[in-house]
Design a protein around this motif. Structure first.
Motif, PDB file in Angstrom:
ATOM      1  N   LEU A 309      78.887 -28.597  44.389  1.00 13.97           N
ATOM      2  CA  LEU A 309      80.057 -29.429  44.675  1.00 13.97           C
ATOM      3  C   LEU A 309      81.232 -29.008  43.812  1.00 13.97           C
ATOM      4  N   TYR A 310      82.434 -29.245  44.324  1.00 20.14           N
ATOM      5  CA  TYR A 310      83.649 -29.076  43.520  1.00 20.14           C
ATOM      6  C   TYR A 310      84.249 -30.470  43.354  1.00 20.14           C
ATOM      7  N   ARG A 311      83.943 -31.073  42.207  1.00 21.56           N
ATOM      8  CA  ARG A 311      84.389 -32.454  41.939  1.00 21.56           C
ATOM      9  C   ARG A 311      85.596 -32.432  41.015  1.00 21.56           C
ATOM     10  N   ILE A 312      86.620 -33.165  41.408  1.00 22.85           N
ATOM     11  CA  ILE A 312      87.799 -33.289  40.542  1.00 22.85           C
ATOM     12  C   ILE A 312      87.998 -34.753  40.197  1.00 22.85           C
ATOM     13  N   GLU A 313      88.837 -35.005  39.183  1.00 21.16           N
ATOM     14  CA  GLU A 313      89.247 -36.384  38.884  1.00 21.16           C
ATOM     15  C   GLU A 313      90.761 -36.448  38.908  1.00 21.16           C
ATOM     16  N   ILE A 314      91.273 -37.530  39.473  1.00 14.06           N
ATOM     17  CA  ILE A 314      92.722 -37.733  39.536  1.00 14.06           C
ATOM     18  C   ILE A 314      93.079 -38.875  38.595  1.00 14.06           C
ATOM     19  N   ASP A 315      94.031 -38.612  37.692  1.00 17.88           N
ATOM     20  CA  ASP A 315      94.504 -39.673  36.808  1.00 17.88           C
ATOM     21  C   ASP A 315      95.778 -40.250  37.401  1.00 17.88           C
ATOM     22  N   PRO A 316      95.733 -41.472  37.967  1.00 19.03           N
ATOM     23  CA  PRO A 316      96.902 -42.005  38.684  1.00 19.03           C
ATOM     24  C   PRO A 316      98.117 -42.204  37.778  1.00 19.03           C
ATOM     25  N   GLU A 317      97.878 -42.462  36.501  1.00 24.38           N
ATOM     26  CA  GLU A 317      98.988 -42.665  35.550  1.00 24.38           C
ATOM     27  C   GLU A 317      99.846 -41.404  35.462  1.00 24.38           C
ATOM     28  N   ILE A 318      99.194 -40.269  35.546  1.00 24.94           N
ATOM     29  CA  ILE A 318      99.937 -39.002  35.387  1.00 24.94           C
ATOM     30  C   ILE A 318     100.332 -38.422  36.750  1.00 24.94           C
ATOM     31  N   ALA A 319      99.387 -38.436  37.704  1.00 29.50           N
ATOM     32  CA  ALA A 319      99.646 -37.800  39.006  1.00 29.50           C
ATOM     33  C   ALA A 319     100.616 -38.632  39.855  1.00 29.50           C
ATOM     34  N   GLY A 320     100.657 -39.948  39.607  1.00 23.03           N
ATOM     35  CA  GLY A 320     101.513 -40.820  40.423  1.00 23.03           C
ATOM     36  C   GLY A 320     100.805 -41.300  41.684  1.00 23.03           C
ATOM     37  N   PHE A 321      99.542 -40.927  41.844  1.00 23.05           N
ATOM     38  CA  PHE A 321      98.740 -41.409  42.971  1.00 23.05           C
ATOM     39  C   PHE A 321      97.274 -41.345  42.557  1.00 23.05           C
ATOM     40  N   GLY A 322      96.460 -42.078  43.274  1.00 24.35           N
ATOM     41  CA  GLY A 322      95.050 -42.155  42.883  1.00 24.35           C
ATOM     42  C   GLY A 322      94.133 -41.415  43.838  1.00 24.35           C
ATOM     43  N   ARG A 323      92.854 -41.490  43.527  1.00 29.94           N
ATOM     44  CA  ARG A 323      91.820 -40.817  44.312  1.00 29.94           C
ATOM     45  C   ARG A 323      91.832 -41.226  45.784  1.00 29.94           C
ATOM     46  N   ASP A 324      91.991 -42.550  46.039  1.00 32.63           N
ATOM     47  CA  ASP A 324      91.949 -43.016  47.426  1.00 32.63           C
ATOM     48  C   ASP A 324      93.125 -42.453  48.226  1.00 32.63           C
ATOM     49  N   THR A 325      94.284 -42.378  47.564  1.00 32.36           N
ATOM     50  CA  THR A 325      95.463 -41.804  48.231  1.00 32.36           C
ATOM     51  C   THR A 325      95.205 -40.335  48.544  1.00 32.36           C
ATOM     52  N   LEU A 326      94.607 -39.626  47.608  1.00 32.47           N
ATOM     53  CA  LEU A 326      94.312 -38.206  47.851  1.00 32.47           C
ATOM     54  C   LEU A 326      93.395 -38.056  49.071  1.00 32.47           C
ATOM     55  N   ALA A 327      92.375 -38.903  49.148  1.00 31.56           N
ATOM     56  CA  ALA A 327      91.436 -38.821  50.285  1.00 31.56           C
ATOM     57  C   ALA A 327      92.180 -39.100  51.595  1.00 31.56           C
ATOM     58  N   ASP A 328      93.053 -40.132  51.587  1.00 30.82           N
ATOM     59  CA  ASP A 328      93.817 -40.478  52.799  1.00 30.82           C
ATOM     60  C   ASP A 328      94.777 -39.359  53.188  1.00 30.82           C
ATOM     61  N   GLU A 329      95.423 -38.795  52.190  1.00 31.29           N
ATOM     62  CA  GLU A 329      96.400 -37.726  52.470  1.00 31.29           C
ATOM     63  C   GLU A 329      95.691 -36.474  52.998  1.00 31.29           C
ATOM     64  N   LEU A 330      94.520 -36.170  52.450  1.00 28.80           N
ATOM     65  CA  LEU A 330      93.775 -34.998  52.928  1.00 28.80           C
ATOM     66  C   LEU A 330      93.406 -35.154  54.400  1.00 28.80           C
ATOM     67  N   LYS A 331      93.101 -36.397  54.772  1.00 28.26           N
ATOM     68  CA  LYS A 331      92.757 -36.674  56.173  1.00 28.26           C
ATOM     69  C   LYS A 331      93.937 -36.301  57.086  1.00 28.26           C
ATOM     70  N   GLU A 332      95.150 -36.548  56.598  1.00 27.10           N
ATOM     71  CA  GLU A 332      96.356 -36.200  57.370  1.00 27.10           C
ATOM     72  C   GLU A 332      96.455 -34.695  57.611  1.00 27.10           C
ATOM     73  N   PHE A 333      95.846 -33.925  56.713  1.00 27.31           N
ATOM     74  CA  PHE A 333      95.820 -32.457  56.866  1.00 27.31           C
ATOM     75  C   PHE A 333      94.588 -32.005  57.654  1.00 27.31           C
ATOM     76  N   ASN A 334      93.794 -32.979  58.091  1.00 31.33           N
ATOM     77  CA  ASN A 334      92.534 -32.687  58.803  1.00 31.33           C
ATOM     78  C   ASN A 334      91.498 -32.029  57.879  1.00 31.33           C
ATOM     79  N   ILE A 335      91.492 -32.492  56.630  1.00 33.87           N
ATOM     80  CA  ILE A 335      90.561 -31.957  55.636  1.00 33.87           C
ATOM     81  C   ILE A 335      89.682 -33.097  55.120  1.00 33.87           C
ATOM     82  N   GLY A 336      88.382 -32.867  55.077  1.00 34.53           N
ATOM     83  CA  GLY A 336      87.442 -33.894  54.625  1.00 34.53           C
ATOM     84  C   GLY A 336      87.212 -33.838  53.124  1.00 34.53           C
ATOM     85  N   CYS A 337      86.581 -34.856  52.621  1.00 31.49           N
ATOM     86  CA  CYS A 337      86.212 -34.882  51.203  1.00 31.49           C
ATOM     87  C   CYS A 337      85.045 -35.862  51.077  1.00 31.49           C
TER      88      CYS A 337
END
Ligand SMILES: Cc1ncc(COP(=O)(O)O)c(C=O)c1O
Length: 401
Positions: A309-337
């Protein structure tokens, strides 16, 4: 600019060669499709690959974990320690026996059980009396540890073995994610009393569904062989006559020759698959290293990561968005996670039946808030990899402060 893929890219896909398909067809034509010569060949090649004495093929890793606990004689008076960050299979098998699952927290970097999390776990929950480790709340005897080599990072087996010796515990490694992997110079599969591999569809090598137990203990290997097939003292392929005896109430956990034919081919390709996954993981690390608010997987300094697996962690305080947003946005690109894993103590079954206190698992909780697995599999082509890289980068760009 957002460019959506035409075809959905899942987080994992099997890679099956034409030769595999031919070999499966040959097994189907042969008339012997259940456990037979192909299973034997697969077991023999597998044990050679990991350099262990015995290998027993099964129809899942879950079956393997179950039979390892069965052969060590686990009872409802016992307890087993495993990781809080794993799939339910590592824990449910303990529950099958009415035994007590005890969970450790994980380290904050690789999210593994470590000697520190083990010691912390027993200091909080156990006492050592008459050479036995007793789980205080249930008054049950700890009999085994199931370390989980999460994502393909390997647990520090030397330290875990030393710990197990001190407290008279069996080690059953959950290596569902760790093929092929090495700790120090030894393959995962040749360290503990038992190692259990999974050949589920998304794993490093697959047989559709399947698993393998490796062990150095001949007596336990024989017991697992017996119990995988109804407790019958001869499998039908080796039976010289109609006569057989049922000597135990066994299970139906054997692998088929159809699946083993896939497994033999996958094993031959395992190094090439691993090389491609490693290449992709290193490319991701290189491409994402300057993004703010992302924690990337590190290389194993003391061995070889399987890169399951390639597991990453998103820090919302720094990135400005969280893990759930990343998953939703990836879906918009037709990419799974995917997410590995929702901690065990968060699941309704375990909440209802066991008294886990989520405050005992600070690192598992932090991981759960931030973690996501991006697509990683040997069959990804360079365009697939680039699509993931560009999607992730453009999502970070969109939320930049
Ligand atoms: C860590 C871990 N252990 C065990 C298993 C169970 O494997 P199987 O599906 O082969 O039973 C899985 C499956 O995903 C897993 O991820």
């Amino acid at each position: 600019m957002k460019t959506m893929r035409k075809q959905f890219l899942p987080f994992a896909l099997p890679k099956i060669s034409e030769k595999t398909i031919e070999d499966v067809a040959n097994v189907l034509r042969s008339g012997w499709i259940t456990q037979g010569p192909k299973v034997k060949e697969f077991e023999s090649s597998f044990k050679e690959f990991v350099n262990e004495k015995e290998a027993i093929a099964l129809n899942s890793a879950t079956a393997g974990l179950h039979l390892c606990l069965e052969t060590i004689g686990l009872t409802s008076n016992d307890a087993v320690i495993t990781s809080s960050v794993t799939f339910t299979a590592s824990v449910e098998v303990i529950c099958y026996f009415g035994a007590e699952p005890i969970l450790t927290d994980v380290d904050p970097v690789k999210n593994l059980m470590t000697i520190e999390t083990l010691l912390q776990c027993i200091e909080t929950n156990c006492k050592f009396v008459n050479q036995k480790l007793i789980h205080i709340p249930s008054n049950k005897t700890v009999k085994a540890i199931i370390p989980v080599h999460l994502a393909g990072h390997t647990c520090d087996m030397e330290k875990i073995i030393e710990f197990a010796k001190k407290y008279n515990l069996f080690i059953i490694e959950d290596a569902a994610h760790a093929f092929p992997a090495k700790h120090k110079n030894k393959m995962i599969g040749a360290w503990g009393d038992f190692t259990v591999f999974s050949f589920y569809a998304t794993k490093g090598i697959t047989t559709g569904e399947g698993g393998m137990v490796t062990t150095k203990h001949k007596d336990h290997a024989d017991r697992i062989r017996l119990m995988r097939l109804h407790g019958v003292n001869r499998d039908s392929y080796n039976r010289p006559s109609w006569y057989y005896e049922v000597v135990e109430a066994g299970f139906k956990y054997n692998l088929t020759d159809i699946a083993a034919a896939i497994g033999i081919n996958q094993l031959n390709e395992a190094c090439a698959f691993w090389e491609r996954r490693t290449e992709i993981a290193l490319k991701y690390n290189q491409e994402f290293k300057n993004l703010n608010g992302i924690k990337l997987p590190i290389l194993d300094e003391q061995g070889i990561h399987s890169w399951h697996l390639y597991r990453i962690e998103i820090d919302p305080e720094i990135a400005g968005f969280g893990r759930d947003t990343l998953a939703d946005e990836l879906k918009e690109f037709n990419i799974g996670c995917s997410l590995h894993f929702i901690p065990i103590f968060e699941h309704p079954f375990y909440k209802k039946n066991y008294n886990f206190n989520r405050n005992d698992f600070p690192n598992a909780n932090k991981m759960y808030e931030k973690c996501l697995s991006l697509p990683l599999f040997a069959g990804m082509n360079d365009d697939d990899v680039l699509d993931v890289v560009n999607a992730v980068k453009s999502i970070f760009q969109k939320y930049i402060k």
